[in-house]
Design an enzyme around this catalytic site. Structure first.
Site, short mmCIF file in Angstrom:
data_model
loop_
_atom_site.label_atom_id
_atom_site.label_comp_id
_atom_site.label_asym_id
_atom_site.label_seq_id
_atom_site.Cartn_x
_atom_site.Cartn_y
_atom_site.Cartn_z
N THR A 224 0.82 -1.21 0.00
CA THR A 224 0.00 0.00 0.00
C THR A 224 0.85 1.26 0.00
O THR A 224 1.99 1.28 0.48
CB THR A 224 -0.93 0.05 1.23
OG1 THR A 224 -0.14 -0.05 2.43
CG2 THR A 224 -1.94 -1.09 1.19
N GLU A 271 -4.33 3.90 3.72
CA GLU A 271 -3.49 2.90 3.08
C GLU A 271 -4.17 2.48 1.77
O GLU A 271 -5.28 1.93 1.80
CB GLU A 271 -3.32 1.68 3.98
CG GLU A 271 -2.71 2.04 5.34
CD GLU A 271 -2.73 0.85 6.30
OE1 GLU A 271 -1.70 0.18 6.43
OE2 GLU A 271 -3.80 0.61 6.90
#
Length: 331
Positions: A224, A271
């Site tokens: 991420t 994220e």
């Protein structure tokens, strides 16, 4: 939304911006300006911008927006947390997309807060900024103690030789309640991205610099891009998103905003997993648009259970993104 690790607004390449103490740029002299905080630049604000462009064209003058930093609410209540829909950089980027010729960014401090309504028009709008006209919303108040009303501004503009136009309230989709930044904040706090985007007239987005994390997503098969957001009231959960990278390309993805209860229950973090992407984004500024809410944040009994759900979330995000037709402000 301003990221914690980079508070300076990102530059907007071709939009002239005037700040306190600077000479007014040639391209903004004699401008007609829409006045307001413009947090979110929603459909109501866009009606003001359309009006200012129309008036400016009729007068043969540049069109501009006069806005205030920090937000007056933050000045008067410095200890209160304020969920801003757009930080200064995002605000200027949207204004550029909407076609104004420039912006006046006025510092909101004790001096400005203590300026009377009459002095604000004569000394600031006419004298310092050299405006030829102003556009305001129906509920705009100004001057010390918010003494200035739309009717008062209209009279003061007439005294000072400035054109003035008051724009009535705007209701989205023919509804009765006028569009407001407060209504958009409430929608985002409930995870209702669809309503927020409808009131805005485009996909709500945040910007920030990608920071190093604990690399856990990589070990789970979902690397991420992590961005810390300041005072963000968005509901914790999973979202279908689109992401603009530094090179201008736009990628689809799925994002989690929250505290990661399965692992550390730490500080909130955005994220974002980008589909079909491999590359190093650390230190780069990205913009993340929110397309749809998938589910709320949840704690899982194991990493395996979380990964299984992440695959389901990613598939649902792809479906939402394929069906999305909401306008974008990312270009």
């Amino acid at each position: 939304m301003m990221p914690r690790d980079e508070t300076a607004p990102r530059p907007v390449a071709s939009l002239p911006v005037h700040r306190d103490g600077e000479p007014v740029p040639e391209r903004l002299r004699g401008a007609v300006a829409a006045l307001g905080n413009f947090d979110g630049i929603h459909q109501g604000h866009r009606a003001l911008i359309a009006a200012v462009r129309e008036m400016a064209a009729a007068l043969g003058r540049p069109s501009a927006v006069l806005t205030f930093e920090p937000h007056p609410r933050a000045f008067f209540s410095p200890d209160a947390t304020m969920f801003r829909l757009t930080g200064e950089g995002e605000k200027l980027a949207v204004l550029q997309r909407l076609g104004v010729d420039g912006a006046f960014v006025r510092r909101f401090d004790a001096g400005l807060a203590g300026t009377g309504a009459s002095a604000f028009v004569a000394d600031t709008l006419k004298g310092e900024l050299g405006l030829s006209g102003v556009v305001i919303g129906h509920d705009f108040h100004f001057g010390r103690g918010r003494e200035g009303t739309p009717a008062m501004l209209e009279a003061l503009c007439a005294e000072n030789g400035l054109a003035c136009r008051i724009v009535p309230a705007v209701a989205a989709g023919g509804g009765e309640a006028p569009v407001s930044s407060s209504a958009i904040r409430a929608a985002l706090e409930a995870g209702d991205v669809a309503t927020a985007n409808h009131l805005l007239g485009y996909r709500w987005f945040v910007e920030g610099v990608v920071r190093h994390g604990d690399k856990r997503g990589r070990t789970l098969g979902f690397p991420t891009a992590n961005v810390a957001l300041d005072a963000c009231g968005l509901a914790h959960g999973i979202y279908a998103v689109r992401v603009r990278l530094t090179d201008g390309s736009v990628r689809d993805g799925v994002a989690s905003y929250g505290r990661r209860p399965t692992f550390d229950d730490g500080a909130p973090l955005l994220e974002t997993y980008l589909f079909d992407f491999a590359g190093d984004l650390y230190g780069q500024r990205i913009a993340v648009e929110f397309v749809g809410f998938i589910r709320g944040e949840a704690r899982f009994d194991s990493a395996e259970a979380l990964v299984a759900r992440m695959h389901e979330d990613a598939a649902e995000a792809r479906r939402r993104l394929a069906a999305d037709r909401t306008p974008s402000m990312l270009g």
